[in-house]
Design an enzyme around this catalytic site. Structure first.
Site, PDB file in Angstrom:
ATOM      1  CG  ASP A  75       0.415   0.421   2.492  1.00  0.00           C
ATOM      2  OD1 ASP A  75       0.500  -0.825   2.887  1.00  0.00           O
ATOM      3  OD2 ASP A  75      -0.578   0.785   3.197  1.00  0.00           O
ATOM      4  CG  ASP A  78       3.296  -1.042   4.816  1.00  0.00           C
ATOM      5  OD1 ASP A  78       2.970  -1.094   3.622  1.00  0.00           O
ATOM      6  OD2 ASP A  78       2.699  -0.261   5.860  1.00  0.00           O
ATOM      7  CE1 TYR A 227      -4.156   2.640   4.208  1.00  0.00           C
ATOM      8  CE2 TYR A 227      -3.082   0.976   5.400  1.00  0.00           C
ATOM      9  CZ  TYR A 227      -3.084   1.867   4.382  1.00  0.00           C
ATOM     10  OH  TYR A 227      -2.332   2.487   3.867  1.00  0.00           O
ATOM     11  CD  GLU A 472       4.535   5.377   4.699  1.00  0.00           C
ATOM     12  OE1 GLU A 472       3.909   4.488   4.603  1.00  0.00           O
ATOM     13  OE2 GLU A 472       3.701   5.476   5.419  1.00  0.00           O
TER      14      GLU A 472
END
Length: 621
Positions: A75, A78, A227, A472
Site C-alpha cells: 500500500d 511498508d 485502515y 511516506e
C-alpha cells in the site's frame, strides 16, 4: 520539528513563489506516476518490469492459508497488502481510464495504465476464491512496522485474513466489487473474456457485501490501527452499485441507488472529503452524472438529492459553499497532517470530472455564493496538481523524480535500502533500522513517480525519512492523478463525458427507428461541410420509444473551419456536444476550430424522427 514559520519567513517565501511557477510537463508526470505502481508490486515480477531495482517478493503469500495470494500491491512504504486501500486504488485508476482513456492513449501510457490495473485485479481474482469469501489482508502492520526490510527480504508474518458470512466486511467487499466492475469497463473491448470474469466477481462480491452486512475491521481486527473503516459500509454499498450499473446497464443496480439513497446516506451525507474510507462524494458525483445523462427515470427526484450533495462537495473545495475545506497559505486543500495529499489528489479528480460533466450538460455549478462556471472547477483542480508538481511556496515537487527539487529521503523500505540486485546480502528486521532507516542520506533507489504525504497546514515540509506523516507515499495518492494528468496534458479532446447514455435493460427487443420520410440531413457532396445523422440505439420507457441520434459534422474542405453556426429545428430532447448561442449552435467550449478532413460528433435524444440540421454560417481560413 518546527510546525510554523514567522510572518517574515512567509513573506520571503511568497515573494519568491511566482518565480518558481512554470508550465508543467503533465505527460512526463503521467508517465512517472504510473511507473510508481511497478515499485509497489508484490509477487513474481514480469519481464516487462521497468523498475529494475525491485525483485520478486511475497512468493509464499497465502500458502499458510491454503490459497494462492501471490501478487497485488504494497500500500505505501511498508510491505503489507491491505485490501481496502488497494481496492480503492484500482477503482480510481480505472475511473481515470474510463473518463480519460483517450487522453491516456494519446499520451502513450494506456498500455502501462491497463497493466497497473490488471496487476491489482489479477490479485483480487485470487483473493476471491468463493462467492462469499474474500481475503482482505496479507501480513499485519504491527509485525511489519517493527521491521525495516526491503520486500525481497521480508521475515515478518504473511498470514492472510479473510471475510466470510460469519466474518462480514461489506465495506471491503463493496469496494472490491466497485474496483472489479470499474476495471471490467476498462477491459471490455480489448479483453472481453477477462472483463466478463471481473464482472462476475464484482456481482458476487456485491451480493455478499449486501447480504452479510458488517464492517470489515470488526472481522479483520489487525487492520484497525492502519485502515479503520470510520465511515462504515453504507457508502461502499452505494459505490459498488453505481459502478455495477455503469458496467452492466442492469436496472437492478440503478434501482438499488434509487431505493437505498436515503437509507444508506447517499442523499443525506454532505461531505468535504473523498478517499479510501469515505466514498459518498464519489458516488454522489456518479449518480449526478446519471441524472444529467438522462438515466434517472422515475428516480429523478432522488438523484437530484444525490446531486445536491455532490455539488456541496464541489463548492466546499472552491471555498464557495456553506462549509468550506481548509486551505494552506499556498492554496492547497488541507485536511490532516498525516498524508494530506491523498485528499488533494482524490478531490481534484472529482472536481475535474464533475467540471466535464457540467460542461457536457451545459450547466453551471450551484453554490451558496452563487453560480460557478465549470471551468472554475477545472482551474482549481489544476491548481492543486500544479502545487503538487512544484508551484508552491517551497518550490518543491511532491512527486519523486519530477522536477529538480523533490523528496530525497522517502519513508519507504524498498526505496531506502540498497537494491537486492546491487547487494544481495540479507537485511535483517532490526538491522534495517540501524543501517538504512537512520541513514541521513538520499535514498539509494529513486521511487520515481511516488506522491508523498506532502506539507503541513502552513506549507512546511521536512524531507526526513522518519517523518512518515509527510514523506511516506501511497498507491491511493497516485491513483487519481492518472486521469487528471492525462486530462491536463491532452485537453478535453471533444469527448462528451455524459455519453453514451445507457438504455435501460428490457426483455423486449428495442423498437426499430422510425422511417424518416424527409431528405437525409447531409450537405451536397460539393459542399465544404457534410452533416450525417444515424440512430445508434432506441428503447421503450413509459410507453414511449426514445432514439439516440449520432450526428457527424465533417470539414471536407482543405482549410480550417471556424465560426461554425448550425440551426437545428424539430428537436424535442436534450443535446450534447454543441454550445447553444442564441437561436443557433456552435462548437463546444473545448473546440475552437475543425481542421481539414476532421469531424466532430454531437448527440441528441428524443422520441421523434431526426431533427432538421442546417449550416447557417461558417469561415474557412
Amino acid at each position: 520539528m518546527q510546525k510554523s514559520v514567522t510572518m517574515a519567513a512567509l513573506f520571503v517565501l511568497f515573494a519568491l513563489f511566482p518565480l518558481a511557477l512554470a508550465a508543467h510537463d503533465y505527460g512526463d508526470a503521467l508517465s512517472k506516476s504510473i511507473l510508481f505502481f511497478e515499485a509497489q508490486r508484490s509477487g513474481f515480477l514480469p519481464r516487462s518490469q521497468r523498475v529494475q531495482w525491485r525483485g520478486n517478493s511475497g512468493l509464499n503469500d497465502g500458502k499458510a492459508n491454503g490459497v494462492d495470494l501471490v501478487g497485488g500491491y504494497y500500500d505505501a512504504g511498508d510491505n503489507v497488502k491491505f485490501g481496502l486501500p488497494m481496492a480503492f486504488t484500482i477503482t480510481m485508476m480505472s475511473w481515470g481510464v474510463v473518463e480519460y482513456g483517450r487522453q491516456i492513449a494519446a499520451s502513450g501510457e494506456l498500455g502501462h495504465a491497463m497493466d497497473a490495473i490488471k496487476w491489482g485485479t489479477d490479485y483480487f481474482i485470487k483473493a476471491h476464491p468463493q462467492p462469499d469469501v474474500l481475503y482482505g489482508e496479507v501480513g499485519d502492520g504491527n509485525s511489519d512496522h517493527y521491521c525495516w526490510q526491503r520486500p525481497e527480504d521480508m521475515s515478518t508474518s504473511r498470514l492472510a485474513y479473510k471475510l466470510d458470512p460469519s466474518n462480514p466486511g461489506s465495506d471491503l467487499a463493496g469496494e472490491t466489487a466497485a474496483a472489479m466492475a470499474a476495471a471490467s469497463i476498462v477491459f471490455r473491448h480489448s479483453n472481453p473474456s477477462y472483463a466478463n470474469e471481473l464482472l462476475t466477481h464484482a456481482q458476487q462480491l456485491f451480493e455478499f457485501a449486501d447480504k452479510y452486512r458488517g464492517k470489515y475491521d470488526s472481522s479483520i481486527t489487525v487492520a484497525q490501527k492502519y485502515y479503520r473503516s470510520v465511515s462504515g459500509y453504507a457508502d461502499e454499498l452505494l459505490w459498488a452499485a453505481a459502478w455495477l450499473y455503469k458496467a452492466t446497464n442492469n436496472q437492478q443496480y440503478l434501482n438499488y441507488l434509487g431505493d437505498n439513497g436515503d437509507a444508506l446516506g447517499g442523499t443525506g451525507w454532505a461531505m468535504t472529503e473523498f478517499g479510501w474510507d469515505v466514498k459518498y462524494a464519489g458516488v454522489q458525483a456518479l449518480v449526478a452524472k446519471m441524472l444529467m445523462g438522462g438515466q434517472a427515470g422515475h428516480y429523478a427526484s432522488v438523484f437530484e438529492n444525490y446531486q445536491k450533495k455532490a455539488e456541496y462537495f464541489m463548492c466546499s473545495c472552491l471555498g464557495k459553499g456553506s462549509q468550506n475545506v481548509q486551505k494552506t497559505p499556498g492554496g492547497l486543500i488541507f485536511r490532516q497532517r498525516w498524508n494530506n495529499l491523498q485528499f488533494v489528489t482524490s478531490s481534484s479528480f472529482l472536481l475535474a470530472v464533475y467540471s466535464d460533466y457540467l460542461t457536457s450538460a451545459r450547466r453551471e455549478l450551484n453554490c451558496a455564493s452563487g453560480p460557478v462556471a465549470p471551468s472554475e472547477l477545472l482551474s482549481f483542480a489544476k491548481s492543486q496538481v500544479d502545487y503538487i508538481l512544484g508551484d508552491n511556496p517551497r518550490a518543491t515537487s511532491y512527486m519523486v523524480g519530477y522536477g529538480s527539487n523533490y523528496p530525497q529521503q522517502v519513508h519507504h523500505r524498498g526505496s531506502s535500502i540498497v537494491s537486492i540486485k546491487v547487494d544481495p546480502s540479507f537485511v535483517s528486521c532490526r538491522g534495517g533500522y540501524a543501517t538504512w532507516f537512520s541513514r541521513k542520506a538520499s535514498d539509494p533507489n529513486v521511487l520515481t513517480g511516488a506522491i508523498v504525504g506532502g506539507p503541513d497546514a502552513y506549507d512546511n515540509f521536512a524531507d526526513e525519512r522518519d517523518n512518515y506523516e509527510q514523506t511516506e507515499p501511497a498507491t491511493y495518492n497516485n491513483a487519481p492523478v492518472l486521469g487528471l494528468l492525462a486530462r491536463f496534458h491532452m485537453g478535453h479532446s471533444g469527448y462528451n463525458q455524459l455519453l453514451p447514455v445507457a438504455a435501460p435493460v428490457h426483455k423486449t427487443q428495442p423498437s426499430p427507428a422510425p422511417v424518416d420520410k424527409t431528405t437525409p440531413v447531409q450537405a451536397p457532396s460539393s459542399a465544404p461541410i457534410a452533416i450525417e445523422q444515424k440512430v445508434t440505439t432506441s428503447w421503450n420507457y413509459e410507453g414511449k420509444t426514445y432514439y439516440r441520434y449520432s450526428t457527424i459534422v465533417t470539414n471536407k474542405s482543405s482549410k480550417t473551419l471556424n465560426s461554425l453556426n448550425l440551426s437545428i429545428s424539430k428537436l424535442y430532447g436534450p443535446l450534447w456536444g454543441l454550445t447553444k448561442s442564441g437561436d443557433s449552435y456552435t462548437f463546444p467550449e473545448w473546440l475552437k476550430s475543425l481542421a481539414a478532413g476532421k469531424s466532430l460528433e454531437f448527440i441528441y435524444i428524443h422520441s421523434a424522427s431526426q431533427a432538421e440540421i442546417n449550416v447557417s454560417s461558417y469561415n474557412l481560413v
